[in-house]
Design an enzyme around this catalytic site. Structure first.
Site, PDB file in Angstrom:
ATOM      1  N   SER A 160       0.712  -1.555   0.153  1.00 33.24           N
ATOM      2  CA  SER A 160      -0.092  -0.011  -0.195  1.00 33.24           C
ATOM      3  C   SER A 160       0.657   1.028   0.289  1.00 33.24           C
ATOM      4  CB  SER A 160      -0.749   0.262   0.948  1.00 33.24           C
ATOM      5  OG  SER A 160      -2.037   1.313   1.090  1.00 33.24           O
ATOM      6  N   ASP A 211       2.156   4.983   2.430  1.00 33.94           N
ATOM      7  CA  ASP A 211       3.240   5.372   3.385  1.00 33.94           C
ATOM      8  C   ASP A 211       2.307   5.165   4.715  1.00 33.94           C
ATOM      9  OD1 ASP A 211       5.757   5.990   2.579  1.00 33.94           O
ATOM     10  OD2 ASP A 211       5.200   7.812   2.195  1.00 33.94           O
ATOM     11  N   GLY A 248       1.101   7.799  -1.937  1.00 34.57           N
ATOM     12  CA  GLY A 248       2.359   8.550  -0.808  1.00 34.57           C
ATOM     13  C   GLY A 248       3.494   6.922  -0.759  1.00 34.57           C
ATOM     14  N   ARG A 296      -2.579  17.683  -8.290  1.00 35.63           N
ATOM     15  CA  ARG A 296      -3.668  18.490  -7.888  1.00 35.63           C
ATOM     16  C   ARG A 296      -1.947  19.121  -6.395  1.00 35.63           C
ATOM     17  NH1 ARG A 296      -4.177  15.825  -2.107  1.00 35.63           N
ATOM     18  NH2 ARG A 296      -2.701  13.990  -2.819  1.00 35.63           N
ATOM     19  N   GLY A 349      -0.057   2.561  -3.280  1.00 34.44           N
ATOM     20  CA  GLY A 349      -0.471   3.409  -2.964  1.00 34.44           C
ATOM     21  C   GLY A 349       0.492   4.976  -3.673  1.00 34.44           C
TER      22      GLY A 349
END
Length: 639
Positions: free
Chosen positions: A250, A252, A285, A364, A283
């Site tokens: 995943s 962090d 991060g 973003r 993921g």
């Protein structure tokens, strides 16, 4: 490509000129080296290529001779680049060329090739990911050896098994500890919502095939709700007895859960010592995964999941610092454990406030950074930090800034010294028009990772008639006990001492104690645009925040930006984060980076954002202290 293997003519015949019956390998000795001569047929050139294959502690050595000017090609597949091997019958679907010949084509009078259903050959599949420089990458490589020195399949299988176990023995000798050797499983915690909701699919297609090649037994746990991973590792009673390590598939955030779950266990010291932690970046991060790759000089892009999985199955680990974070918002008191960063101000604001634009992806951050530069905020407060005892450590950030700028100007890593002889050219596979690919059902996902690469590096070599004396006998593994010589009462006493301390305690003054005047502490008051502390090189896969940081250097890199900095300088700072050239080389009145052992942030305002490892925490006084080498993380180097 068809391939067959034979030893020399005198190996085929005994002293009386008659074929020798193969002898069964014994288990009295375990060889250090194995060697065979193989022949590879190439229909285009209508000739047989002689290849010597030697398995030694350094790896698999291949030496190929051609008739053209006696040209020699050589290759060493390093033992560290081999992730595993498999022996047994031929996989259901053939490699290109069909693996359909088992005799030396240059020796006349040999029998006709047997039908596939009567094939008594044993096969050894060697799975490797060769490390290449310029550009830094891993090349997926498959070598297939076919053994048919006997008409008895069990004898051929024993030979293939001998090569298989010798590979595993040499990997253990190189310092690698395979999960299959420990008898325990890897615990893999997967967030199914990671990777834009494709966490399961990414695991099945890119992670599971490599685990199969490495013969890694694992227990896959799918997280179902927030804090699932934390509670699982905190409450699991047989965690240390059942698992050899924990892998987080995943971002962090899930790694943060696992770390804090371990630290809340009664046996946290033993858990941190015996359970190495790994990260597979599924993921958004992925700062830790990129930091580990940077530390090991391993590739990250363009296949971060594949490269990180290779790191997790390498069987080595490196100590890593953990930072004990203490918060006291609104007269409350919290302690948590961090592995990445603590932030206050500009970067923390961008990270959290841009969440409303998550639907547009990584853009973003750019859009919100522009907005925050236009409407720049400052925060009033006090920042204090504890300088390291070694004065040389205080100068590291300046040296790092110089090196980062030099690397940005010339993004070339130093080449690794070749292990091949000076006059030998690199071993390359012969091209084939009808090249096909091995598509065994159990390995289809692994092949699909990069079909083009696999096509270039999949071939096979097969053994033919040879005297059994050409093979070494197979012995059982030589194991030396490392059990403690302490008496039972001493071991119980030592275990009780470990359990006595439930949580690690800090060595710096508590948050309520003023630091002014305290030895080695530096206190700065004023208005700050940003204070950000990092203890890994990367905050995310594209933010090279602390170039000089090491996994276990016992240091926190604190970047302080004061009010008065121009927007132009801030813009250059933000644009240079991906290359690590954002830090000032000399003294700067507004931007400063210091290496420290601990720090404290005391905001004077009631509104603001604080983040720990990318997650927002309650706003208020916060301090952090590094705990050197508290955990172990999976690496390829073990250093």
């Amino acid at each position: 490509m068809t391939a067959n293997t034979a030893t020399s003519e005198e190996h085929l015949l005994g002293n009386d000129g008659q074929p020798q019956e193969p002898s069964t390998p014994t288990s009295e000795t375990e060889p250090t080296e194995l060697s065979e001569i193989f022949f590879v047929d190439n229909s285009r050139r209508k000739q047989s290529i002689k290849i010597q294959v030697k398995l030694c502690p350094e790896g698999v050595y291949l030496r190929r001779e051609t008739d053209e000017d006696d040209h020699i090609n050589e290759q060493l597949i390093r033992i560290d680049d081999i992730i595993g091997s498999r022996y047994g019958p031929r996989l259901k679907k053939r490699a290109r060329g069909g693996l359909n010949s088992c005799r030396n084509p240059n020796v006349s009078g040999q029998e006709a090739e047997p039908e596939p259903d009567s094939d008594n050959s044993a096969y050894l599949y060697i799975y490797a990911y060769l490390k290449k420089e310029k550009p830094l990458r891993r090349v997926q490589t498959l070598r297939i050896l076919r053994f048919r020195s006997s008409n008895d399949y069990s004898v051929n299988l024993q030979t293939a098994e001998q090569w298989h176990h010798t590979i595993r023995k040499h990997k253990r000798g190189s310092g690698s500890t395979s999960p299959s050797d420990s008898g325990k499983q890897l615990l893999i915690l997967l967030n199914p919502k990671s990777g834009s909701g494709k966490g399961r699919e990414l695991f099945q297609k890119q992670v599971a095939p490599l685990l199969t090649e490495a013969e890694a037994q694992y227990d896959l746990q799918i997280t179902t709700h927030p804090q699932y991973a934390k509670e699982f590792v905190r409450t699991r009673k047989d965690l240390l007895e059942r698992y050899s390590g924990i892998v987080v598939a995943s971002g962090d955030g899930l790694f943060y859960e696992v770390l804090n779950g371990l630290m809340e266990r009664l046996d946290w010291r033993r858990a941190c010592r015996e359970l190495p932690l790994g990260i597979i970046p599924c993921g958004s991060g992925n700062g830790l995964a990129k930091s580990v790759a940077h530390h090991c000089n391993e590739p990250y892009e363009p296949k971060p999941i594949l490269h990180a999985t290779l790191t997790c199955i390498a069987g080595k680990s490196t100590p890593m610092d953990v930072v004990r974070v203490e918060l006291a918002p609104r007269d409350k008191h919290f302690v948590m454990y961090s592995f990445l960063s603590v932030g206050w101000g500009l970067i923390a604001d961008i990270d959290i406030e841009s969440e409303r634009l998550r639907s547009i992806g990584a853009q973003r951050f750019t859009l919100w950074a522009i907005k925050r530069l236009i409407t720049l905020r400052t925060y009033k407060g006090r920042v204090s930090y504890l300088l390291p005892k070694n004065k040389k450590d205080q100068e590291l950030p300046v040296e790092a800034a110089k090196e980062a700028r030099e690397m940005a100007a010339d993004e070339k890593r130093p080449s690794v010294r070749s292990s091949l002889p000076i006059n030998a050219s690199e071993f390359r596979d012969l091209p084939e028009d009808d090249e096909d690919i091995l598509e065994g059902e159990q390995f289809a996902d692994a092949i699909s990772l990069d079909r083009s690469v696999y096509r270039q590096h999949a071939d096979s070599w097969h053994s033919a008639m040879s005297r059994r004396t050409a093979y070494y006998s197979l012995g059982g593994p030589s194991l030396h006990s490392n059990r403690s010589r302490m008496s039972l009462s001493q071991r119980i006493e030592a275990a009780n001492a470990e359990f006595a301390e439930k949580v690690p305690t800090g060595t710096i003054p508590g948050l309520q104690v003023p630091l002014q005047g305290t030895e080695n502490w530096v206190c700065e008051d004023g208005d700050f645009v940003m204070v950000h502390a990092a203890y890994t090189t990367h905050l995310s896969s594209d933010v090279f925040f602390a170039p000089e940081s090491r996994l276990d250097d016992g240091l926190i890199y604190l970047v302080i930006i004061r009010s008065g900095v121009s927007r132009h300088q801030l813009l250059n700072f933000m644009l240079s984060l991906n290359s690590g050239t954002h830090l000032p080389i000399g003294e700067d009145p507004f931007i400063k980076v210091v290496a420290c052992r601990a720090f404290r942030i005391e905001p004077n305002t009631s509104d603001g954002i604080l983040v720990v490892d990318g997650e927002r925490v309650d706003y208020g006084p916060i301090q952090a202290e590094v705990m050197p080498g508290l955990i172990n993380v999976m690496t390829t180097s073990g250093q």
